[in-house]
Design an enzyme around this catalytic site. Structure first.
Site, PDB file in Angstrom:
ATOM      1  N   LYS A  71      37.130 -13.983 -10.883  1.00 29.68           N
ATOM      2  CA  LYS A  71      37.828 -15.094 -11.548  1.00 29.68           C
ATOM      3  C   LYS A  71      38.562 -15.938 -10.514  1.00 29.68           C
ATOM      4  O   LYS A  71      38.539 -17.170 -10.553  1.00 29.68           O
ATOM      5  CB  LYS A  71      38.813 -14.557 -12.601  1.00 29.68           C
ATOM      6  CG  LYS A  71      38.120 -14.017 -13.844  1.00 29.68           C
ATOM      7  CD  LYS A  71      39.086 -13.367 -14.823  1.00 29.68           C
ATOM      8  CE  LYS A  71      38.309 -12.645 -15.919  1.00 29.68           C
ATOM      9  NZ  LYS A  71      39.153 -11.952 -16.887  1.00 29.68           N
ATOM     10  N   GLN A  82      44.697  -9.758 -18.515  1.00 30.68           N
ATOM     11  CA  GLN A  82      43.482  -8.991 -18.198  1.00 30.68           C
ATOM     12  C   GLN A  82      43.422  -7.706 -19.034  1.00 30.68           C
ATOM     13  O   GLN A  82      44.387  -6.951 -19.071  1.00 30.68           O
ATOM     14  CB  GLN A  82      43.462  -8.663 -16.694  1.00 30.68           C
ATOM     15  CG  GLN A  82      42.209  -7.944 -16.238  1.00 30.68           C
ATOM     16  CD  GLN A  82      40.944  -8.788 -16.416  1.00 30.68           C
ATOM     17  OE1 GLN A  82      40.929  -9.978 -16.115  1.00 30.68           O
ATOM     18  NE2 GLN A  82      39.893  -8.174 -16.903  1.00 30.68           N
ATOM     19  N   ASP A 113      41.214 -17.532 -22.844  1.00 25.48           N
ATOM     20  CA  ASP A 113      40.241 -16.603 -23.412  1.00 25.48           C
ATOM     21  C   ASP A 113      39.913 -16.901 -24.875  1.00 25.48           C
ATOM     22  O   ASP A 113      38.940 -16.374 -25.404  1.00 25.48           O
ATOM     23  CB  ASP A 113      40.781 -15.161 -23.304  1.00 25.48           C
ATOM     24  CG  ASP A 113      40.503 -14.554 -21.935  1.00 25.48           C
ATOM     25  OD1 ASP A 113      39.464 -14.901 -21.343  1.00 25.48           O
ATOM     26  OD2 ASP A 113      41.307 -13.728 -21.472  1.00 25.48           O
TER      27      ASP A 113
END
Ligand code: NAD
Length: 275
Positions: free
Chosen positions: A48, A92, A115
C-alpha cells in the site's frame, strides 16, 4: 480461456492516476493504522505504501503496540478524522482480539473511508446511490469494464457473504442489472447454483472449492480467494474449472492487484469530493 490480468490493468490505471494527481495538483494524504506486527499485514502495508507513493500520494504508517486499548485507538482515529492533511484512513485488518474491528473501522469519517466499510458507504451501494465502494468490489467491477464484459442481464453467483466482499459485490452487481444469487457456508447444494451461472465469483478462501463439475463451459470466473497451499498462493477454483472458462482471473495476478489500485482510486475520489 482468456486470462483477466489484474496486474496489467493495475499498471495502466497507476499511470492514469499518477497523471491525474500531477495535472490536478492533488495533495493526497493516506494514514494507515496498524496494531501489532502481523506478518501478512506487514506485506499488505508495504504494498500500500509502495503503490500510493509511486503515484504521488503521501502515505503515513501509524504503528501502534499490539496491546493498545480500544479507547486509545479510537482517539487516534478521531484525531486523524480532524486532520486536514489526511484524505483517507485505513485501519489495517486483522486487529488483535481485544479490538472490535467493525466498530472501530466504522468510526472513520465516511468522507475519509478509503476501504468503504462505513455504514454510510456500504448502505449507499444497497441504496443504489453508490459513494465509496470497498476496494476489492470496485476492483472486480473495473476488471469487467476493462475486459468489456457486460454484467446486465447475466446470471451471477457470488459465493461468500462477507460485509467487505460478497454482500457489497452482490449489491453493486444488482445495481448494474445482473441477476445475483449469493451462496455461503450453509448453502446446501452449491453446484445447483454455480452450474447454470454465466459468471461465478468465489470469495471464500477455500482451495478447490469450485471444481470443473460445478461450472458450465464458457462461464466467467472471478477468483477472490487467497490460500497458501504448500507455500504456493492459490485461489478457490481448481485449475480444471478455470480451463472451462471463457475468461478467468488468475491467483496471483487477478483480483489482488486491483484491490490495491482501488485504494488509490478511492483516495482520488475522496479528495475530489472534498472540494
Ligand atoms: P470471510 O471469511 O469474511 O467470508 C468467507 C465467506 O465464505 C463467508 O461468507 C462464508 O459463508 C463463505 N463460505 C465459507 N465456507 C464456504 C463453503 N464451503 N461454501 C460456500 N461458502 C462458504 O472472508 P472475506 O474477507 O470475504 O474473504 C474471502 C476470501 O477472499 C479470503 O480468501 C480472502 O483472503 C480473500 N480476499 C481477497 C482479496 C483480494 O484482494 N484478492 C480481498 C479480500 C479478501
Amino acid at each position: 480461456m482468456k486470462v483477466i490480468s489484474g496486474t496489467k490493468v493495475r499498471k495502466e490505471l497507476l499511470e492514469k492516476y499518477r497523471e491525474t494527481i500531477q495535472k490536478k495538483k492533488l495533495k493526497i494524504g493516506l494514514a494507515i493504522i496498524q496494531l501489532g506486527d502481523n506478518e501478512a499485514s506487514n506485506t499488505y502495508i508495504r504494498n500500500k505504501l509502495k503503490y500510493t507513493e509511486e503515484v504521488g500520494i503521501e502515505s503515513n504508517l501509524i504503528k501502534l503496540p499490539e496491546k493498545t486499548k480500544e479507547a486509545e485507538l479510537i482517539k487516534v482515529i478521531e484525531e486523524l478524522n480532524k486532520d486536514k492533511k489526511v484524505t483517507g484512513i485505513i485501519l489495517q485488518s486483522p486487529t488483535p482480539d481485544h479490538i472490535d474491528f467493525t466498530k472501530c473501522a466504522r468510526l472513520i469519517d465516511p468522507k475519509k473511508d478509503v476501504d468503504g466499510f462505513s455504514e454510510e458507504n456500504l448502505f449507499s451501494i444497497r441504496d443504489n446511490n453508490e459513494k465509496i465502494i470497498p476496494c476489492t468490489v470496485k476492483g472486480i467491477l473495473k476488471l469487467f469494464d476493462s475486459y468489456n464484459i457486460p454484467v446486465a442481464g447475466k446470471d451471477i453467483v457470488v459465493i461468500g457473504r462477507s460485509n467487505i466482499v460478497g454482500r457489497p459485490l452482490a449489491d453493486a452487481l444488482i445495481n448494474r442489472n445482473a441477476t445475483v444469487t449469493i451462496c455461503h457456508s450453509k448453502t446446501k447444494n452449491l453446484e445447483k447454483y454455480t452450474k447454470h451461472a454465466d459468471i461465478v465469483v468465489s470469495a471464500v478462501g477455500k482451495p478447490n472449492l469450485v471444481t470443473k463439475e460445478m461450472v458450465k463451459r464458457g462461464f466467467i470466473g472471478i477468483d477472490v480467494g487467497i490460500n497458501m497451499v504448500d507455500g504456493k498462493l492459490v485461489g478457490d477454483f481448481t485449475k480444471e474449472a478455470g480451463e472451462k472458462a471463457s475468461y478467468m482471473t488468475p491467483v496471483p495476478g487477478g483480483v489482488g492487484p486491483m484491490t490495491i489500485a482501488m485504494i488509490i482510486d478511492n483516495l482520488i475520489e475522496l479528495k475530489e469530493k472534498e472540494k
